[in-house]
Design an enzyme around this catalytic site. Structure first.
Site, PDB file in Angstrom:
ATOM      1  N   GLY A   1       0.764  -1.237   0.000  1.00 56.02           N
ATOM      2  CA  GLY A   1       0.000   0.000   0.000  1.00 56.02           C
ATOM      3  C   GLY A   1       0.793   1.284   0.000  1.00 56.02           C
ATOM      4  O   GLY A   1       0.304   2.316   0.481  1.00 56.02           O
TER       5      GLY A   1
ATOM      6  N   ASN B   1       1.427   3.037  -2.575  1.00 61.09           N
ATOM      7  CA  ASN B   1       0.690   3.945  -3.479  1.00 61.09           C
ATOM      8  C   ASN B   1      -0.559   4.494  -2.792  1.00 61.09           C
ATOM      9  O   ASN B   1      -0.884   5.667  -2.916  1.00 61.09           O
ATOM     10  CB  ASN B   1       0.329   3.222  -4.776  1.00 61.09           C
ATOM     11  CG  ASN B   1       1.510   3.173  -5.734  1.00 61.09           C
ATOM     12  OD1 ASN B   1       1.991   4.195  -6.176  1.00 61.09           O
ATOM     13  ND2 ASN B   1       2.010   1.990  -5.997  1.00 61.09           N
TER      14      ASN B   1
ATOM     15  N   LEU C   1      -3.898  -6.665  -7.811  1.00 58.68           N
ATOM     16  CA  LEU C   1      -3.388  -7.771  -8.637  1.00 58.68           C
ATOM     17  C   LEU C   1      -4.468  -8.638  -9.271  1.00 58.68           C
ATOM     18  O   LEU C   1      -4.151  -9.580  -9.991  1.00 58.68           O
ATOM     19  CB  LEU C   1      -2.443  -8.648  -7.793  1.00 58.68           C
ATOM     20  CG  LEU C   1      -1.170  -7.945  -7.316  1.00 58.68           C
ATOM     21  CD1 LEU C   1      -0.341  -8.873  -6.440  1.00 58.68           C
ATOM     22  CD2 LEU C   1      -0.341  -7.459  -8.514  1.00 58.68           C
TER      23      LEU C   1
ATOM     24  N   HIS D   1       1.020   1.057 -13.353  1.00 59.07           N
ATOM     25  CA  HIS D   1       1.827  -0.110 -13.701  1.00 59.07           C
ATOM     26  C   HIS D   1       3.293   0.316 -13.726  1.00 59.07           C
ATOM     27  O   HIS D   1       3.616   1.377 -14.285  1.00 59.07           O
ATOM     28  CB  HIS D   1       1.388  -0.665 -15.064  1.00 59.07           C
ATOM     29  CG  HIS D   1       2.138  -1.896 -15.453  1.00 59.07           C
ATOM     30  ND1 HIS D   1       1.867  -3.133 -14.913  1.00 59.07           N
ATOM     31  CD2 HIS D   1       3.175  -2.073 -16.313  1.00 59.07           C
ATOM     32  CE1 HIS D   1       2.715  -4.018 -15.427  1.00 59.07           C
ATOM     33  NE2 HIS D   1       3.510  -3.403 -16.266  1.00 59.07           N
TER      34      HIS D   1
ATOM     35  N   ASP E   1      -3.787  -4.042 -18.637  1.00 53.18           N
ATOM     36  CA  ASP E   1      -2.823  -2.947 -18.867  1.00 53.18           C
ATOM     37  C   ASP E   1      -2.964  -2.359 -20.271  1.00 53.18           C
ATOM     38  O   ASP E   1      -1.974  -1.921 -20.866  1.00 53.18           O
ATOM     39  CB  ASP E   1      -1.383  -3.444 -18.661  1.00 53.18           C
ATOM     40  CG  ASP E   1      -1.153  -3.989 -17.255  1.00 53.18           C
ATOM     41  OD1 ASP E   1      -0.340  -4.914 -17.112  1.00 53.18           O
ATOM     42  OD2 ASP E   1      -1.830  -3.504 -16.322  1.00 53.18           O
TER      43      ASP E   1
ATOM     44  N   GLU F   1       6.249   6.503  -9.138  1.00 51.84           N
ATOM     45  CA  GLU F   1       4.836   6.100  -8.991  1.00 51.84           C
ATOM     46  C   GLU F   1       4.145   6.964  -7.942  1.00 51.84           C
ATOM     47  O   GLU F   1       2.998   7.391  -8.116  1.00 51.84           O
ATOM     48  CB  GLU F   1       4.748   4.646  -8.552  1.00 51.84           C
ATOM     49  CG  GLU F   1       5.183   3.648  -9.586  1.00 51.84           C
ATOM     50  CD  GLU F   1       5.065   2.231  -9.067  1.00 51.84           C
ATOM     51  OE1 GLU F   1       4.048   1.913  -8.454  1.00 51.84           O
ATOM     52  OE2 GLU F   1       6.004   1.448  -9.296  1.00 51.84           O
TER      53      GLU F   1
HETATM   54  C1  GRF Z   1       3.923  -1.163  -7.270  1.00 53.49           C
HETATM   55  O1  GRF Z   1       5.127  -1.434  -7.940  1.00 53.49           O
HETATM   56  C2  GRF Z   1       2.872  -0.796  -8.282  1.00 53.49           C
HETATM   57  O2  GRF Z   1       3.426  -0.326  -9.499  1.00 53.49           O
HETATM   58  C3  GRF Z   1       2.194  -2.057  -8.587  1.00 53.49           C
HETATM   59  O3  GRF Z   1       2.133  -2.708  -7.323  1.00 53.49           O
HETATM   60  C4  GRF Z   1       3.364  -2.439  -6.635  1.00 53.49           C
HETATM   61  C5  GRF Z   1       3.167  -2.350  -5.135  1.00 53.49           C
HETATM   62  O4  GRF Z   1       2.387  -1.228  -4.855  1.00 53.49           O
HETATM   63  N1  GRF Z   1       0.920  -1.807  -9.206  1.00 53.49           N
HETATM   64  P1  GRF Z   1       1.984  -0.842  -3.325  1.00 53.49           P
HETATM   65  O5  GRF Z   1       3.264  -0.580  -2.563  1.00 53.49           O
HETATM   66  O6  GRF Z   1       1.211  -2.008  -2.746  1.00 53.49           O
HETATM   67  O7  GRF Z   1       1.156   0.392  -3.469  1.00 53.49           O
END
Ligand code: GRF
Length: 203
Positions: free
Chosen positions: A12, A14, A88, A107, A148, A177
């Site tokens: 998490g 992001n 995912l 992505h 994607d 990101e």
């Molecule tokens: C990141 O590399 C993102 O690009 C991909 O999932 C990975 C982990 O993201 N979609 P997070 O730390 O769980 O937000």
């Protein structure tokens, strides 16, 4: 208020950037109404709870193939944007047309390179290094029926050095990101984005 739901599957970082961007005023009039995870026990959920955000787990083990329908039931007419942040599971079915150009994903490569079925997490960076690319980066795109494949909103590049390991490259891209995802949400929430076919026009 521009209402957001965030879909997560992992640590998490992001999600945390979106929370921070709201708290520090970068994202104005935005709120995270829900965080939805496709698995239990991930740190994303703790991040949400400690920020008083409603969490839901739609466990992919028990909801095989029905995750998208469950998300639609939860979010229909409730949020303005769904953000896949380290998510995912594949999104499919009625959710996609119901939220046309209202679901975004981040992505960790420059789509259309190193993306699609099974290309996620560290595998993306292993492939980029193996291929010998000189630049990589990250992409925020709208989610359509493919994997994607939706229209690209923003991309950020990073250099790839010959001595890079996948972990080192992943960390370099993750920094980008964490900037580009809030930036894309800001543009959308301020209605500065127009989609014409595959093209995303930023006003
Ligand atoms: C990141 O590399 C993102 O690009 C991909 O999932 C990975 C982990 O993201 N979609 P997070 O730390 O769980 O937000």
């Amino acid at each position: 208020m521009f209402k957001i739901a965030v879909l997560v599957s992992g640590g998490g970082t992001n999600l945390q950037c979106i929370i921070d961007a709201i708290n520090n005023g970068y994202l104005k009039n935005c709120s995270i109404e829900a965080v939805i995870s496709d698995r239990i026990g991930v740190y994303s959920l703790e991040r949400a709870v400690s920020n008083d955000i409603k969490v839901y787990v739609i466990d992919k083990k028990t909801h095989k193939g029905k995750i998208s329908d469950e998300i639609l039931k939860l979010l229909q007419d409730k949020v303005d944007l769904i953000v896949c942040a380290g998510w995912l599971s594949i999104l499919e079915g009625d959710l996609i047309p119901e939220f046309k150009n209202k679901i975004i994903n981040i992505h960790p490569s420059l789509i259309p390179a190193f993306c699609g079925e099974g290309m996620y997490g560290i595998k993306v960076h292993e492939s980029a290094i193996k291929y010998g690319v000189k630049v990589s980066g990250c992409t925020v795109h709208f989610v359509d029926n493919g994997t994607d494949t939706g229209p690209i909103i923003i991309q950020k590049t990073v250099p790839v050095y010959s001595e890079d390991t996948p972990d080192v490259l992943q960390k370099r891209i993750l920094e980008q990101e964490h900037m580009v995802l809030p930036e894309a949400i800001k543009l959308i929430s301020e209605e500065k984005i127009r989609v014409e076919g595959r093209k995303v026009i930023i006003k």
